[in-house]
Design a protein around this motif. Structure first.
Motif, short mmCIF file in Angstrom:
data_model
loop_
_atom_site.label_atom_id
_atom_site.label_comp_id
_atom_site.label_asym_id
_atom_site.label_seq_id
_atom_site.Cartn_x
_atom_site.Cartn_y
_atom_site.Cartn_z
N ARG A 156 23.36 36.28 45.99
CA ARG A 156 22.14 35.77 46.64
C ARG A 156 22.06 36.18 48.10
N TRP A 157 23.12 35.96 48.88
CA TRP A 157 23.08 36.25 50.32
C TRP A 157 23.25 37.73 50.64
N LEU A 158 24.27 38.35 50.08
CA LEU A 158 24.55 39.75 50.38
C LEU A 158 23.83 40.72 49.44
N GLY A 159 23.58 40.30 48.22
CA GLY A 159 22.88 41.15 47.26
C GLY A 159 23.67 42.35 46.79
N TRP A 160 24.99 42.25 46.82
CA TRP A 160 25.84 43.39 46.43
C TRP A 160 25.94 43.54 44.91
N PHE A 161 25.94 42.42 44.21
CA PHE A 161 26.14 42.46 42.76
C PHE A 161 25.08 41.59 42.08
N PRO A 162 24.74 41.91 40.82
CA PRO A 162 23.81 41.04 40.08
C PRO A 162 24.44 39.70 39.78
N SER A 163 23.61 38.67 39.75
CA SER A 163 24.12 37.31 39.54
C SER A 163 24.27 36.95 38.07
N SER A 164 23.67 37.73 37.18
CA SER A 164 23.76 37.41 35.75
C SER A 164 23.46 38.65 34.94
N GLY A 165 23.71 38.54 33.64
CA GLY A 165 23.38 39.63 32.73
C GLY A 165 24.58 40.46 32.35
N PHE A 166 24.35 41.36 31.40
CA PHE A 166 25.39 42.25 30.89
C PHE A 166 24.80 43.62 30.66
#
Length: 313
Positions: A156-166
């Motif tokens: 959420r803050w940095l936006g480096w990685f997705p928060s969900s999903g595959f």
């Protein structure tokens, strides 16, 4: 060789007992498989006919034999909620969860071994206190808490990685890695804490032994003594504990995959339990148990290669 044969026979017997317990428990759960297929408003005669065709009226021992026979031949039936063959579902989800387990185990070992060695070398100093405190923090807080923190910070803050999903590794490997980073970190933090404490404890005992004092008396550098001699003798128990922790990972993976909406074995198990999909519950529980048992067997094989005392015995 005798040791490994005995372990293999033990695994086979354990899996047989697990299959019997899993089948027995799922058959006493409330709910009717036939009604779940046809719905609650179905005709009683149609329900009775479906129960007969599915063999639900047969004795449990006959149903268990039919289930085991199907598993051996690869016919695991169809999922009631996904309307797909269970073997097809499991093949997809095992790949997804295996990626998480391998990444979390790699992260835990890469961080835990140096931290444990660092704490043992500087025993009762601030380095030891810092390492032990970090390990205690990792053990004390549950995996889902670390998952929430990682989502807030890195998604959420940095936006480096997705928060969900595959993402399917066969289609886009690097996208699959990006989706697996945060859940694997959430899994690996608790495991890292356990392995750090184990490494520190084992290394502390090894560093006090006579052969270490002899190596230092010969003028070997401290780096060589610690990393080549001490760690080589301490790594066996650490690997053993790491193998045993695969069960811990698969126990926690249900929560973590549900939190990250990562559609692996944990997510599939949760969905089967939530929807009372009895055939899928039986299959997922058995597969997870089999993976844990086989991983422990693999650790035993590795331990034989690492520790010559077992090989010679």
């Amino acid at each position: 060789m005798t040791y490994l044969v005995n372990r293999l026979l033990s695994v086979i017997l354990t899996l047989f007992l697990i299959s019997a317990i899993t089948f027995g428990v799922t058959n006493i759960l409330p709910g009717d498989v036939a009604m779940m297929i046809m719905g609650t408003q179905s005709n009683p005669e149609a329900l009775a006919g479906l129960r007969e065709s599915l063999g639900l009226n047969d004795p449990l021992i006959v149903q268990y034999g039919r289930w085991i026979g199907g598993m051996v031949t690869g016919d695991w039936g169809n999922s009631l909620i996904f309307k797909r063959p269970i073997t097809e579902l499991l093949a997809q989800k095992i790949v997804a969860s295996s990626l998480l387990v391998v990444m979390s185990m790699g992260f835990a070992l890469i961080c835990a071994v140096p931290l444990g060695v660092w704490a043992a070398v500087h025993r009762d100093k601030w380095q030891d206190t810092a390492s032990s405190s970090t390990a205690l923090l990792g053990i004390s807080l549950p995996d889902f808490f670390w998952g929430i923190v990682l989502i807030l910070v890195f998604a959420r803050w940095l936006g480096w990685f997705p928060s969900s999903g595959f993402a399917d590794p066969a289609q886009d490997f690097w996208l699959a890695i990006r989706h697996a980073v945060l859940p694997s970190l959430a899994l690996g933090l608790g495991l890292m804490a356990h392995l750090t404490r184990m490494t520190r404890s084992t290394m502390t005992g090894i560093l006090g032994q006579e052969f270490i004092r002899v190596a230092r008396a010969k003028g070997l550098s401290e780096r060589t003594v610690v990393w080549r001699y001490a760690l080589a003798n301490a790594i066996g128990p650490v690997i053993t504990i790491a193998g045993l922790q695969v069960g811990y990972l698969f126990g926690s993976i249900i929560v973590i995959e549900s939190l990250f909406n990562y559609t692996g074995m944990g997510w599939l198990t949760y969905q089967s339990l939530l929807n009372r999909d009895i055939p899928l519950i039986q299959a997922t529980v058995f597969v997870i148990a089999a993976v844990v048992m086989l991983s422990n067997l693999l650790v035993d094989f590795l331990y034989v290669l690492i520790d010559p005392r077992i090989r010679l015995g």
